[in-house]
Every structure is written in C-alpha cells, then in structure tokens.
Design a protein around this motif. Structure first.
Motif, PDB file in Angstrom:
ATOM      1  N   LEU A 234      45.794  14.875  11.883  1.00 15.47           N
ATOM      2  CA  LEU A 234      46.139  16.291  11.923  1.00 15.47           C
ATOM      3  C   LEU A 234      46.980  16.705  10.729  1.00 15.47           C
ATOM      4  O   LEU A 234      46.873  17.832  10.237  1.00 15.47           O
ATOM      5  CB  LEU A 234      46.887  16.604  13.233  1.00 15.47           C
ATOM      6  CG  LEU A 234      47.346  18.054  13.415  1.00 15.47           C
ATOM      7  CD1 LEU A 234      46.146  19.000  13.473  1.00 15.47           C
ATOM      8  CD2 LEU A 234      48.186  18.184  14.694  1.00 15.47           C
ATOM      9  N   SER A 237      44.589  17.730   8.185  1.00 18.60           N
ATOM     10  CA  SER A 237      43.436  18.535   8.609  1.00 18.60           C
ATOM     11  C   SER A 237      43.251  19.784   7.760  1.00 18.60           C
ATOM     12  O   SER A 237      42.138  20.103   7.337  1.00 18.60           O
ATOM     13  CB  SER A 237      43.582  18.922  10.090  1.00 18.60           C
ATOM     14  OG  SER A 237      43.376  17.818  10.918  1.00 18.60           O
ATOM     15  N   TRP A 240      42.069  18.914   4.323  1.00 15.15           N
ATOM     16  CA  TRP A 240      40.671  18.487   4.372  1.00 15.15           C
ATOM     17  C   TRP A 240      39.740  19.685   4.516  1.00 15.15           C
ATOM     18  O   TRP A 240      38.739  19.793   3.798  1.00 15.15           O
ATOM     19  CB  TRP A 240      40.480  17.529   5.552  1.00 15.15           C
ATOM     20  CG  TRP A 240      39.049  17.166   5.839  1.00 15.15           C
ATOM     21  CD1 TRP A 240      38.183  16.531   5.006  1.00 15.15           C
ATOM     22  CD2 TRP A 240      38.327  17.432   7.049  1.00 15.15           C
ATOM     23  NE1 TRP A 240      36.953  16.370   5.633  1.00 15.15           N
ATOM     24  CE2 TRP A 240      37.018  16.912   6.872  1.00 15.15           C
ATOM     25  CE3 TRP A 240      38.654  18.028   8.258  1.00 15.15           C
ATOM     26  CZ2 TRP A 240      36.048  16.999   7.877  1.00 15.15           C
ATOM     27  CZ3 TRP A 240      37.694  18.100   9.256  1.00 15.15           C
ATOM     28  CH2 TRP A 240      36.411  17.599   9.061  1.00 15.15           C
ATOM     29  N   ARG A 305      33.495  15.104  12.243  1.00 13.56           N
ATOM     30  CA  ARG A 305      33.618  14.830  10.804  1.00 13.56           C
ATOM     31  C   ARG A 305      32.301  15.030  10.054  1.00 13.56           C
ATOM     32  O   ARG A 305      32.309  15.227   8.834  1.00 13.56           O
ATOM     33  CB  ARG A 305      34.102  13.389  10.589  1.00 13.56           C
ATOM     34  CG  ARG A 305      35.437  13.070  11.240  1.00 13.56           C
ATOM     35  CD  ARG A 305      36.564  13.909  10.702  1.00 13.56           C
ATOM     36  NE  ARG A 305      37.825  13.591  11.373  1.00 13.56           N
ATOM     37  CZ  ARG A 305      38.937  14.296  11.231  1.00 13.56           C
ATOM     38  NH1 ARG A 305      38.946  15.364  10.437  1.00 13.56           N
ATOM     39  NH2 ARG A 305      40.038  13.958  11.874  1.00 13.56           N
ATOM     40  N   MET A 318      36.552  19.336  16.977  1.00 12.56           N
ATOM     41  CA  MET A 318      37.921  19.658  16.581  1.00 12.56           C
ATOM     42  C   MET A 318      38.810  19.804  17.817  1.00 12.56           C
ATOM     43  O   MET A 318      39.919  19.266  17.875  1.00 12.56           O
ATOM     44  CB  MET A 318      37.955  20.952  15.757  1.00 12.56           C
ATOM     45  CG  MET A 318      39.366  21.405  15.380  1.00 12.56           C
ATOM     46  SD  MET A 318      39.422  23.074  14.654  1.00 12.56           S
ATOM     47  CE  MET A 318      38.708  22.774  13.042  1.00 12.56           C
ATOM     48  N   LEU A 388      40.022  10.188   7.132  1.00 13.77           N
ATOM     49  CA  LEU A 388      40.280  10.744   8.455  1.00 13.77           C
ATOM     50  C   LEU A 388      39.350  10.145   9.505  1.00 13.77           C
ATOM     51  O   LEU A 388      39.721   9.994  10.671  1.00 13.77           O
ATOM     52  CB  LEU A 388      40.137  12.264   8.416  1.00 13.77           C
ATOM     53  CG  LEU A 388      41.197  12.982   7.575  1.00 13.77           C
ATOM     54  CD1 LEU A 388      40.893  14.475   7.473  1.00 13.77           C
ATOM     55  CD2 LEU A 388      42.579  12.774   8.164  1.00 13.77           C
TER      56      LEU A 388
END
Length: 422
Positions: A234, A237, A240, A305, A318, A388
């Motif tokens: 997180l 996140s 990303w 992902r 998510m 991740l």
C-alpha cells in the motif's frame, strides 16, 4: 473511574484516537508524489522513510510502551504518546530535507507506539470474552479510516493548502486531545499491584516465556506479520498507479482513500464480528477463520496486478487488498490475547507490533523501493508492478501459518478468548 462503566464510549474514543494516529502516520503516503518531488527523494529513500525509519522507532518502542502499559496507567501512557506524535507531525511539515523528515517521522513513530498495546489490553478488560474480537475489530477500523482519510485529505484539503499546512493542522488537533487525556486514571482492581514495579527486562522475559510455551500464539503472530505485507504494498500503491498505470495523482488519491475507508472498515467489522460468531463452531476457531479469509481474497489480489486499469476486476482486486489485512485483526488479536496471560498481554502485543514493523513495514518497503529502482535502472518499465506482486504472494503465504495455528486450537482446549463470558 466512572469512565470505565461505559465500555462502548471508551471504544468509540479509542477508535477516534486510532483514526487520528493513522491519518498522521499515512499522510506521508497520501502526499508521496508531492513530498518526493519537493524533497528530491528517490524510491529507495522514500521506502526507507516510509518503512525502516518507522520501524527503528515504532517497533522497538511498541515493546517498551507495551511493557509500561502492563505496569502503569494505560491512559497516561497513551496520552503521552499522543502529545509526542502530534508535536512531531507538525514538525514534519517544516522538514526541508530527507534527513529532517527522517528525524521527525522517527519521533512520530515513537509516540504512536504507545497506542495499540495499551488500547487492546484495555478493550479486552472492558468487554466480555465473547465480544473481544468484535471490540478489537471496531478499534482497528481506525486503520482503514485513517489511511483513507489521509488520502482524501491529501486530494482535497492538501491539494488546496499544501502538504506542509496539513501537517501543521494535524499536529494541533492531536495536542488538543492528548492534554485532557492525562487526567484519566486507570486503576486495575484485577491486577496485582506489586507487578507495577517490575523492571523492563523481567517483564520482557516473562512475555517471551509465555510465547515459548504456546506455539499456537507464535504461529498466529507469524501469519499476522506476513499478511501485513499487503500494507507494505500500500505504501507504493499511489506511486505504482501514477507511474505504471497512468492515473492522475490527485484523482487516484481520492479513489484509494474512499475505497480504503469502505473496504477496510468492512474488513475490520466482518473479521471481528464473524470471527466471534463462527470461531465457536468452526474447525480451527479464529485461526481457521483467518485462513479462510486469505484463501478467498488472495487470488483477487493477484489478479489486480494484471487486470486492465479501471476494469471491474481491477477494482475488485484492489478492494480485496484493502479488505484482507484488516479482516485478520479481530481473529488474530482475539486469539493472541485469549491465550496470553493478563500480566503480559500488552507486552506480547508490543512484540507482535515490533515484528510487523521490522519484517512487513521496514524490510518490505525498503525492498520494494530498492528492487524497483534497480529494475528501472536496468531498463524495466514495470519494476513496481513486479515488486508489489511479490508482496502479495508473501501476504497470501500467511494462510499456511494460520493453518498451523488452527491445528493447534483443535489439539488443545478452546482458547480463553472464546470461553463463556462471566
């Protein structure tokens, strides 16, 4: 002592304080694009700031503060922590360099380490055994609320006022809460008063001895630590989603904030309430319930992902990532507290917080930052995605240890956390 006659009121107050703690803690994440830009931070520096710096302070201080909460006034330990972290949150807004931000965040973590060990011990005392998981689950709703509000504040108030002014305001709010809390007394009639003078090291030795004699608690703590790898993910996140998925920083901050609040709260609530209701009838009790949650949510987290940005699968995955870690708090804490002697409950909770912060937060964040930097330097365009993904796999591996804990609960008598209330 009349305030203890209203456990629901105490729970609401502790929840509000927990929300503020996680707003202060996670505002760094909500402002990550702006802060990394203004202070010229690399991914590795940001990962060190969000992870290792926090652990060096929070992790070690959680054990010390937990020891104090077992021996002295839990309310005053929490009040002192609130005042420390709030003053240093304001100081974070004045940071002009990486080194200054490191110092400010180090001290914020020192203060916040006082809250969870003392609060969990207090809630277990105030609520009946059959409601322990529910009370703890409600308290840990502060995590998604705080994380979500930090992103929402960054995308709204922060977008208008800037990150520095937002940090100043949060510091002032915390001080206004901490000062009156110093006046609350915490007398424990069921606790041997002679233990209040016990030194720190003997208290730690007693907690470690308790853990050595109970592999079920150890397996639960290991699983609880691993599932927190989702929180390491997180931290990156927003970076990303902005850098590798093409989202607008302010817009995705608001989406992350809103979804974190909704599904984090659902996770904490569902995990706490259902674990209390199902643990008495389910093989493996609380640990079996936690394992089931991971089996259901894990595949969705992995699919997230690879899913098309903005698609239904993307958002479902998510939200599963927001839901799962919080859903394990109720069953994990109920089991740990129920199998731990009262005299070392806060200390054992502090040890669990130390391990979470060392392995999931510090090493996890530092590894994500360093590995993604190296991959990007080598020409990769998806360094954060792959890093991740690895944290997701580690979080899902927690199911193995909850399974071992579930086996332990079947081989022994039912834990105290699910014993009949009295």
């Amino acid at each position: 002592m009349r305030w203890k006659d209203k456990p629901n009121g105490v729970l609401i107050a502790l929840l509000a304080i927990h929300v503020i703690a996680h707003i202060d803690r996670n505002m760094l994440l909500g402002f990550s694009p702006q802060i990394t830009r203004d202070l010229a931070l690399s991914n590795a520096q940001y990962g060190f700031l969000a992870g290792a710096v926090w652990v060096l302070s929070y992790g070690l201080m959680a054990v010390f503060m937990g020891s104090l909460a077992d021996r002295f006034s839990r309310t005053r330990v929490m009040a002192a922590g609130i005042l420390i972290w709030s003053a240093c949150t304001a100081a974070s807004g004045a940071a002009q360099s990486f080194e200054q931000m490191v110092l400010a965040r180090f001290l914020v973590a020192s203060g916040e380490a006082a809250l969870v060990p003392a609060a969990v011990s207090l809630l277990v005392e105030l609520f009946l055994a059959r409601r322990a998981g529910t009370a703890v689950g409600v308290f840990f709703m502060g995590i998604p609320l705080g994380i979500g509000l930090s992103f929402l504040l960054a995308g709204t108030l922060g977008a208008a006022q800037g990150w520095r002014s937002t940090f100043y305001l949060l510091g002032i709010v915390g001080v206004m809460i901490g000062v009156p809390m110093l006046a609350l007394k915490d007398r424990r009639d069921n606790v041997d008063e002679t233990r209040r003078g016990v030194a720190f090291l003997p208290q730690i030795n007693a907690a470690l001895a308790s853990l050595r004699g109970n592999p079920t608690v150890v397996h639960t703590i290991v699983g609880f630590v691993l599932v927190h790898m989702a929180f390491a993910g997180l931290s990156f996140s927003q970076l990303w989603l902005v850098r590798e998925r093409g989202f607008d920083a302010a817009a995705i901050a608001r989406q992350i904030g809103g979804l974190q609040i909704v599904f984090g709260i659902l996770g904490a609530g569902v995990g706490g309430v259902l674990s209390d209701r199902l643990a008495r009838h389910m093989r493996g009790g609380h640990a079996g319930f936690a394992m089931l949650l991971i089996v259901l949510c894990g595949p969705l987290m992995l699919a997230y992902r690879f899913a098309t940005p903005g698609s239904l699968l993307f958002y479902v995955g998510m939200c599963a990532g927001f839901f799962l870690p919080l859903a394990t708090y109720g069953p994990s804490m109920a089991l740990i507290q129920g199998l731990t002697p009262d005299r070392v409950r806060s200390t054992v909770t502090g040890i669990a917080m130390l391990l979470i912060n060392v392995f999931a937060i510090a090493i996890g964040n530092l590894a994500i930052g360093a590995v993604s930097d190296r991959m990007n330097t080598a020409g990769a365009t998806n360094g954060l995605t792959l890093s991740l993904l690895a944290t997701d796999v580690l979080a899902i591996s927690a199911a193995l240890f909850f399974g071992l804990a579930a086996r332990g609960t079947r081989l022994h008598a039912a834990p105290a956390s699910v014993a009949p209330a009295h």
